[in-house]
Design a protein around this motif. Structure first.
Motif, short mmCIF file in Angstrom:
data_model
loop_
_atom_site.label_atom_id
_atom_site.label_comp_id
_atom_site.label_asym_id
_atom_site.label_seq_id
_atom_site.Cartn_x
_atom_site.Cartn_y
_atom_site.Cartn_z
N VAL A 104 5.85 -9.46 -9.92
CA VAL A 104 6.33 -9.27 -8.56
C VAL A 104 5.17 -8.86 -7.67
O VAL A 104 4.55 -7.81 -7.88
N ILE A 105 4.88 -9.68 -6.69
CA ILE A 105 3.78 -9.41 -5.76
C ILE A 105 4.38 -8.65 -4.59
O ILE A 105 4.71 -9.21 -3.54
N ALA A 106 4.56 -7.37 -4.80
CA ALA A 106 5.25 -6.52 -3.82
C ALA A 106 4.46 -6.44 -2.52
O ALA A 106 3.23 -6.51 -2.52
N ASP A 107 5.19 -6.29 -1.41
CA ASP A 107 4.51 -6.15 -0.12
C ASP A 107 4.95 -4.91 0.66
O ASP A 107 4.46 -4.66 1.76
N GLN A 108 5.86 -4.12 0.07
CA GLN A 108 6.28 -2.87 0.68
C GLN A 108 6.42 -1.80 -0.41
O GLN A 108 6.63 -2.12 -1.58
N PHE A 109 6.30 -0.54 0.01
CA PHE A 109 6.38 0.58 -0.92
C PHE A 109 7.26 1.68 -0.35
O PHE A 109 7.31 1.88 0.86
N ILE A 110 7.93 2.38 -1.25
CA ILE A 110 8.60 3.63 -0.92
C ILE A 110 7.99 4.68 -1.83
O ILE A 110 7.97 4.53 -3.05
N ASP A 111 7.51 5.75 -1.22
CA ASP A 111 6.82 6.80 -1.96
C ASP A 111 7.76 7.97 -2.23
O ASP A 111 8.14 8.70 -1.32
N TYR A 160 8.51 -1.94 -3.80
CA TYR A 160 8.18 -1.18 -5.00
C TYR A 160 8.41 0.29 -4.67
O TYR A 160 7.79 0.82 -3.77
N ILE A 161 9.32 0.95 -5.39
CA ILE A 161 9.50 2.38 -5.21
C ILE A 161 8.72 3.11 -6.29
O ILE A 161 8.77 2.75 -7.47
N CYS A 162 7.95 4.09 -5.87
CA CYS A 162 7.08 4.82 -6.80
C CYS A 162 7.63 6.22 -7.02
O CYS A 162 7.87 6.96 -6.07
N ILE A 163 7.83 6.57 -8.30
CA ILE A 163 8.28 7.90 -8.67
C ILE A 163 7.17 8.61 -9.45
O ILE A 163 6.24 7.96 -9.93
N ASP A 164 7.29 9.90 -9.60
CA ASP A 164 6.26 10.67 -10.28
C ASP A 164 6.18 10.35 -11.77
O ASP A 164 5.09 10.20 -12.32
N GLY A 165 7.33 10.26 -12.44
CA GLY A 165 7.28 10.20 -13.88
C GLY A 165 6.78 11.53 -14.42
O GLY A 165 6.71 12.52 -13.69
N PRO A 166 6.38 11.62 -15.68
CA PRO A 166 6.33 10.48 -16.60
C PRO A 166 7.68 10.09 -17.18
O PRO A 166 7.78 9.12 -17.92
N GLN A 167 8.73 10.84 -16.84
CA GLN A 167 10.06 10.47 -17.31
C GLN A 167 10.56 9.24 -16.57
O GLN A 167 10.24 9.02 -15.40
N PHE A 168 11.35 8.42 -17.26
CA PHE A 168 12.02 7.32 -16.58
C PHE A 168 13.19 7.87 -15.76
O PHE A 168 13.59 9.04 -15.92
N SER A 169 13.77 7.06 -14.92
CA SER A 169 14.85 7.48 -14.02
C SER A 169 16.12 7.84 -14.79
O SER A 169 16.40 7.30 -15.86
N VAL A 184 11.57 -3.26 -7.44
CA VAL A 184 10.97 -2.77 -8.69
C VAL A 184 10.65 -1.29 -8.56
O VAL A 184 10.57 -0.74 -7.46
N ILE A 185 10.44 -0.66 -9.72
CA ILE A 185 10.11 0.76 -9.76
C ILE A 185 8.92 0.99 -10.68
O ILE A 185 8.81 0.36 -11.74
N GLY A 186 8.02 1.85 -10.23
CA GLY A 186 6.85 2.17 -11.03
C GLY A 186 6.40 3.59 -10.74
O GLY A 186 7.04 4.32 -9.97
N MET A 187 5.28 3.98 -11.34
CA MET A 187 4.82 5.36 -11.22
C MET A 187 3.39 5.48 -10.70
O MET A 187 2.86 6.60 -10.68
N THR A 188 2.77 4.37 -10.26
CA THR A 188 1.33 4.45 -9.95
C THR A 188 0.88 3.85 -8.62
O THR A 188 -0.24 4.11 -8.19
N ALA A 189 1.70 3.08 -7.95
CA ALA A 189 1.22 2.41 -6.73
C ALA A 189 1.00 3.39 -5.57
O ALA A 189 0.25 3.09 -4.64
N MET A 190 1.64 4.54 -5.65
CA MET A 190 1.44 5.57 -4.65
C MET A 190 0.80 6.79 -5.31
O MET A 190 1.25 7.20 -6.40
#
Length: 293
Positions: A104-111, A160-169, A184-190
């Motif tokens: 997924v070539i994301a173009d927006q983020f939620i921090d 792409y929504i970025c969460i702290d982790g390291p736990q999953f949602s 999508v959701i990840g832990m590193t883009a922000m």
């Protein structure tokens, strides 16, 4: 002056710890005012294009997402002469149309992160960069074309929504983010993308789907073992993508259509007379072009 020579920076996420196709490889230790980057920088070339690779989680994946020194990573890449930055990052999906294996070539983020250092600009030198369109459209388009040429399943655009982790949602969190329209959701883009923008580096991301997060109860909860299986397959495609994108972008560059290379001209608010010498010293690489005008 904007550089004409292209130097592609690659930040490798989970499963991406090296670029096997690099020629003339050199490992370089870089000191930054923000501390140590995740690992040494690996410099090399592909088809006469200069590349600089950095493993986001370090050697052996020893650094969790909430403890990555994002400021040091971006500063080190900027000092190494990087002109264009591409992130490869594992992620979960909120849509059945974005299954594991999709890029997924994301173009927006939620921090949604907290406690991370999110800016190079502190007391003594204030700047507010625009994050309205955080991804360089030229780099994103090149990623999409390369994926398509290589028959890598891909989707251009998405949040792409970025969460702290390291736990999953939790399941409640996963359903909330899905209801927001996140892809999508990840832990590193922000704050990685934010810091790249402050450093005037055009940025794009290929978020590699490994799972459906836990909203999709038919798939069960997210487990590392399952994620690692998909990461192995994504790793091969990521390697091919890096080679293709280097050839596609080529050794010569033109400025980003977003004008990222001169972003600080419209962002700095502290006048020269009020800028602290300590702040200026730390910003010698990140804001070097602006300060030398």
């Amino acid at each position: 002056m904007v550089q004409n020579k292209r130097v592609i920076g690659i930040i490798g996420g989970s499963g991406i710890y090296a670029i096997e196709a690099l020629d003339a490889v050199q490992r370089v230790e870089v000191e930054t005012p923000w501390g140590k980057p995740s690992d040494s920088l690996v410099k090399g070339t592909i088809a006469d294009v200069d590349l600089v690779f950095l493993a986001r989680h370090g050697n052996g994946h020893a650094i969790p997402p909430h403890q990555v020194n994002y400021r040091a990573n971006i500063d080190a890449l900027k000092r190494a002469g990087v002109t264009d930055l591409i992130s490869l990052s594992a992620c979960g999906s909120f849509k059945e149309a974005l299954p594991p294996g999709m890029f997924v070539i994301a173009d927006q983020f939620i921090d949604r992160t907290g406690g991370r250092e999110k800016s190079f600009f502190e007391s003594g030198f204030v700047a507010h960069v625009s994050m309205a369109d955080p991804v360089c459209p030229a780099l994103a388009e090149a990623l999409e074309i390369s994926c398509s040429e290589l028959s890598i399943p891909n989707s251009h655009g998405g949040t792409y929504i970025c969460i702290d982790g390291p736990q999953f949602s939790s399941r409640a969190e996963s359903n909330l983010y899905k209801s927001w329209g996140c892809d999508v959701i990840g832990m590193t883009a922000m704050p990685e993308a934010k810091l790249a923008r402050e450093a005037e580096l055009p940025y794009a991301i290929a978020a590699m789907v490994t799972d459906y997060d836990c909203w999709n109860e038919s798939e069960g909860a997210v487990e590392v073992a399952k994620v690692l299986e998909t990461i192995k397959a994504n790793k091969d495609n990521a390697a091919k993508l890096i080679e293709n994108i280097a050839v596609r972008l080529g050794p010569e560059r033109t400025p980003s259509p977003s004008g990222v290379e001169k972003m600080l001209d419209m962002a700095v608010i502290t006048p020269p007379s009020a800028r602290s010498s300590a702040a200026l010293k730390k910003l010698d690489a990140v804001a070097g072009r602006f300060l030398k005008r």
